[in-house]
Design a protein around this motif. Sequence first.
Motif, PDB file in Angstrom:
ATOM      1  N   SER A   9      79.786  83.187 -65.448  1.00 28.92           N
ATOM      2  CA  SER A   9      79.370  83.467 -64.073  1.00 28.92           C
ATOM      3  C   SER A   9      80.340  82.944 -63.026  1.00 28.92           C
ATOM      4  N   LEU A  47      72.319  84.504 -65.186  1.00 31.44           N
ATOM      5  CA  LEU A  47      71.108  85.071 -65.788  1.00 31.44           C
ATOM      6  C   LEU A  47      70.012  84.023 -65.908  1.00 31.44           C
ATOM      7  N   ARG A  88      72.108  69.995 -73.931  1.00 37.22           N
ATOM      8  CA  ARG A  88      72.515  71.069 -74.851  1.00 37.22           C
ATOM      9  C   ARG A  88      71.446  71.302 -75.912  1.00 37.22           C
ATOM     10  N   ALA A 116      72.104  81.966 -72.931  1.00 34.57           N
ATOM     11  CA  ALA A 116      73.187  81.022 -73.211  1.00 34.57           C
ATOM     12  C   ALA A 116      74.574  81.651 -73.175  1.00 34.57           C
ATOM     13  N   ALA A 170      83.367  90.086 -59.561  1.00 34.23           N
ATOM     14  CA  ALA A 170      82.591  89.910 -58.316  1.00 34.23           C
ATOM     15  C   ALA A 170      82.151  91.207 -57.639  1.00 34.23           C
ATOM     16  N   GLY A 209      70.362  77.870 -70.609  1.00 33.24           N
ATOM     17  CA  GLY A 209      71.597  78.374 -70.013  1.00 33.24           C
ATOM     18  C   GLY A 209      71.473  78.565 -68.518  1.00 33.24           C
TER      19      GLY A 209
HETATM   20  C1  LIG Z   1      85.715  89.483 -67.126  1.00 30.55           C
HETATM   21  C2  LIG Z   1      84.345  89.786 -66.582  1.00 30.55           C
HETATM   22  C3  LIG Z   1      84.199  90.502 -65.401  1.00 30.55           C
HETATM   23  C4  LIG Z   1      82.924  90.806 -64.917  1.00 30.55           C
HETATM   24  N1  LIG Z   1      82.813  91.460 -63.731  1.00 30.55           N
HETATM   25  C5  LIG Z   1      81.565  91.774 -63.265  1.00 30.55           C
HETATM   26  C6  LIG Z   1      81.426  92.451 -62.030  1.00 30.55           C
HETATM   27  O1  LIG Z   1      82.384  92.709 -61.306  1.00 30.55           O
HETATM   28  N2  LIG Z   1      80.169  92.818 -61.646  1.00 30.55           N
HETATM   29  C7  LIG Z   1      79.071  92.577 -62.413  1.00 30.55           C
HETATM   30  O2  LIG Z   1      77.986  92.988 -62.046  1.00 30.55           O
HETATM   31  N3  LIG Z   1      79.183  91.865 -63.562  1.00 30.55           N
HETATM   32  C8  LIG Z   1      80.400  91.449 -63.991  1.00 30.55           C
HETATM   33  N4  LIG Z   1      80.525  90.725 -65.139  1.00 30.55           N
HETATM   34  C9  LIG Z   1      79.314  90.305 -65.848  1.00 30.55           C
HETATM   35  C10 LIG Z   1      78.743  88.994 -65.317  1.00 30.55           C
HETATM   36  O3  LIG Z   1      79.755  88.102 -64.929  1.00 30.55           O
HETATM   37  C11 LIG Z   1      77.907  88.356 -66.433  1.00 30.55           C
HETATM   38  O4  LIG Z   1      76.969  89.310 -66.895  1.00 30.55           O
HETATM   39  C12 LIG Z   1      77.158  87.141 -66.001  1.00 30.55           C
HETATM   40  O5  LIG Z   1      77.976  86.223 -65.330  1.00 30.55           O
HETATM   41  C13 LIG Z   1      76.603  86.509 -67.278  1.00 30.55           C
HETATM   42  O6  LIG Z   1      76.104  85.295 -67.003  1.00 30.55           O
HETATM   43  P1  LIG Z   1      75.351  84.446 -68.120  1.00 30.55           P
HETATM   44  O7  LIG Z   1      74.325  83.695 -67.397  1.00 30.55           O
HETATM   45  O8  LIG Z   1      74.919  85.327 -69.248  1.00 30.55           O
HETATM   46  O9  LIG Z   1      76.482  83.536 -68.770  1.00 30.55           O
HETATM   47  P2  LIG Z   1      77.117  82.155 -68.307  1.00 30.55           P
HETATM   48  O10 LIG Z   1      77.439  82.160 -66.893  1.00 30.55           O
HETATM   49  O11 LIG Z   1      78.227  81.862 -69.264  1.00 30.55           O
HETATM   50  O12 LIG Z   1      75.945  81.107 -68.529  1.00 30.55           O
HETATM   51  C14 LIG Z   1      75.524  80.692 -69.806  1.00 30.55           C
HETATM   52  C15 LIG Z   1      75.262  79.215 -69.759  1.00 30.55           C
HETATM   53  O13 LIG Z   1      74.634  78.812 -70.967  1.00 30.55           O
HETATM   54  C16 LIG Z   1      75.063  77.498 -71.258  1.00 30.55           C
HETATM   55  N5  LIG Z   1      74.817  77.242 -72.674  1.00 30.55           N
HETATM   56  C17 LIG Z   1      75.426  77.806 -73.749  1.00 30.55           C
HETATM   57  N6  LIG Z   1      74.937  77.296 -74.889  1.00 30.55           N
HETATM   58  C18 LIG Z   1      73.972  76.394 -74.526  1.00 30.55           C
HETATM   59  C19 LIG Z   1      73.127  75.530 -75.254  1.00 30.55           C
HETATM   60  N7  LIG Z   1      73.135  75.499 -76.592  1.00 30.55           N
HETATM   61  N8  LIG Z   1      72.283  74.727 -74.566  1.00 30.55           N
HETATM   62  C20 LIG Z   1      72.243  74.747 -73.211  1.00 30.55           C
HETATM   63  N9  LIG Z   1      73.046  75.550 -72.467  1.00 30.55           N
HETATM   64  C21 LIG Z   1      73.900  76.361 -73.116  1.00 30.55           C
HETATM   65  C22 LIG Z   1      76.532  77.518 -70.898  1.00 30.55           C
HETATM   66  O14 LIG Z   1      77.020  76.204 -70.667  1.00 30.55           O
HETATM   67  C23 LIG Z   1      76.531  78.383 -69.641  1.00 30.55           C
HETATM   68  O15 LIG Z   1      76.489  77.627 -68.464  1.00 30.55           O
HETATM   69  C24 LIG Z   1      81.776  90.392 -65.634  1.00 30.55           C
HETATM   70  C25 LIG Z   1      81.928  89.653 -66.807  1.00 30.55           C
HETATM   71  C26 LIG Z   1      83.192  89.342 -67.275  1.00 30.55           C
HETATM   72  C27 LIG Z   1      83.319  88.539 -68.511  1.00 30.55           C
END
Ligand SMILES: Cc1cc2nc3c(=O)[nH]c(=O)nc-3n(C[C@H](O)[C@H](O)[C@H](O)COP(=O)(O)OP(=O)(O)OC[C@H]3O[C@@H](n4cnc5c(N)ncnc54)[C@H](O)[C@@H]3O)c2cc1C
Length: 479
Positions: free
Chosen positions: A43, A14, A173, A202, A48, A10
Motif C-alpha cells: 500500500s 485492505l 505478527r 496480509a 496511485a 494486516g
Molecule cells: C506495483 C503496483 C501498482 C499498483 N497500482 C495500483 C493503482 O494504481 N491503483 C489501484 O487501484 N491499485 C493499485 N495497486 C494495488 C494496490 O496497491 C493493492 O491492492 C493494495 O495496496 C493492497 O494492499 P494490502 O492491504 O493487500 O497489502 P499491504 O499493504 O502489503 O498490507 C498487508 C499487511 O499485512 C501485514 N502482514 C503480513 N503478514 C502478517 C502477519 N503474519 N501478521 C500480521 N500482519 C501481517 C504486512 O506487514 C502488511 O502491512 C497496485 C499494486 C502494485 C503492487
Amino acid sequence: MKDYDVIVIGGGLLGCFAARNLCRRKMHIALLEAREDVCTGISRANTAIVYPGYDHKPGTLKAEMCVRANARFDALCRELDVPFSRCGSLMVSYGEKADAVLKKKYENGQSMGVPGLRLLSGEEARKKEPALAEGVSTALYAATAGTVNPWELGIAACENAAANGAELCLNTRVLNIRRAAEGYRVETDRGDFSCRALVNCAGLGADRVQGLLFPTPVHISPDAADYLILDRAAKNKPAHIIQYEPEDDGKGFNAVPTVEGSLLLGPSKRKNETDYAVNAEGLSFVRKRAGQVLPGLDLQDTIRSFAAVRPNPQRSDGSSIGSFVIDNPGPGFWSLIGIKTPGLTCADELGRFVSDKIAAELGAEENPVFNPCRTGIRRARDLSLSERVALVRENAAYGEILCHCEDVTKAEVLEAIRRGADSVDGVKRRVGAGMGRCQGSRCERAVMELLAEALDIPVAAVRKNGPGSEILEGGHGKN
Ligand SMILES: Cc1cc2nc3c(=O)[nH]c(=O)nc-3n(C[C@H](O)[C@H](O)[C@H](O)COP(=O)(O)OP(=O)(O)OC[C@H]3O[C@@H](n4cnc5c(N)ncnc54)[C@H](O)[C@@H]3O)c2cc1C
C-alpha cells in the motif's frame, strides 16, 4: 487472552478499510499488524491511480467494484479528509494494434456504464495534452480517473476505524491460527487472541496466513516494479494521467500527476523479484518509456526512485488469476489474497464486502454511533496568508517551518507524532516532511529530535525505516 468479535490481519489499505467498515456494526474489532505502522507494504508503493473501471472483464466482481468505487471516491475522500484529484486519464496508442486495444477497452467501459469515456483522435489528444509525443494515433479519455495518496488514504481509514472503537495492535505478527469452540484462536508474537470471525488481509503473506489453518486456492508469486518521481517544479508535466499502450507486446507505462504536485513515472516489471530495492535496468526502462511518450520531461528533475512488489495470485499449476481472490474457507474466515490493481481503488468496496458477509454470519446489528468522518492534520500550506498568520497566533509551532521543500511546520510534525508516527518515515507518510526535492536532507535531523523528545529516547535511537524486507519474512524468493 484478548477476545474480539472480529480480528483483521494486516494493516495495509485492505485491512484498514476492512476494520473501518466492520465498525459500521456493533462488533469488537482488532487490527493486527506485524510492522510498526500501517500501510508500509504494497500500500505504500504503487501507481496511485483511482481507476475508472473500463480495464476489467465486464461482469466480474472486480469490474463492478471498480466502477462503483470510482463513483464513490469523492465522497469517501471527503469523509476521510484526504486530497483526491479527479484529473482524468488519457490512454494513448501509437499504432493500429494498440488502437484496437483501446477501442476494446472503450467498448468494455461502455458496457460497464463507465461515465465520461471518449475515443479521441491523435490530434484531439495532443490538443488536450500538449506534453504528449507526436504521432499519437488514438487516445482513450476517461474523465473519472483520478489519483490519491495511497498511504494517506489507508492511514485515514485506520484512524477512523480507531475512532470508532477498533483496536490497533502494531508489532503483532500472526504466527498461527487454530479453531476454537466459537471461532478462532490467533497466536501472535505478542500473545494469543480469540475471535468469532477473521479477515485475512496480509498482503504478500495472505496465502501463508490462510495456509496456517486451511488450504489456500492460490499462491502468491511476487514480482517487482520500479518507479521514478519528478519534482513538482519539473517542466512539461502532463495535467492528466497518461497511460501508454505499447504497439509491441511490451509493458505499458503510466505518468501520474500526484496530489502532492510531483509526477510519478512507471512501473517496470521484474519477474520473481521480491524486495523493495530499485533495479538499474528497471529504472532505465521507465526512463525510456517516459522519453517515448512525454519527450519534454527533463529526467534530471527526478527526486527519487522506489520499487514496489506485486502479489500475483497463481493456481497450483502456475497459471495466473486475473481477478480478485476472495476466499471463505471456513465459517467467519475471509481472505483477500493477491489483490493487485485496482486494490487501492476498491479498498473501501472490498472492506464493505467482507464486513457485510461477516455481519450477516455473526448477526451483528448496525452501529448507530458509527461516525464515518475523520479530520486530517491541518496543513499550513493549504491556508491563505491571513489564515496562516491567525493560526500562528493560536499555535506558534505553525510558524516554524521544518521541511522547506514541502512547507511542513513543526506543529504538523508534532501532530503526526501525536497520531502515532514513531519513525522519520511515519512522520513523512503523515505530513510529507522529507518527500520533496532535498528528500529530507534538511529536515530529517529536526524531525528526529522531535521524535526523540516525544518518545523519550536518544536521537540516535530514532528509527528511520522505509518499506521493510521483513514484510516478506519467511516467504517468497530471496527473503
Ligand atoms: C506495483 C503496483 C501498482 C499498483 N497500482 C495500483 C493503482 O494504481 N491503483 C489501484 O487501484 N491499485 C493499485 N495497486 C494495488 C494496490 O496497491 C493493492 O491492492 C493494495 O495496496 C493492497 O494492499 P494490502 O492491504 O493487500 O497489502 P499491504 O499493504 O502489503 O498490507 C498487508 C499487511 O499485512 C501485514 N502482514 C503480513 N503478514 C502478517 C502477519 N503474519 N501478521 C500480521 N500482519 C501481517 C504486512 O506487514 C502488511 O502491512 C497496485 C499494486 C502494485 C503492487
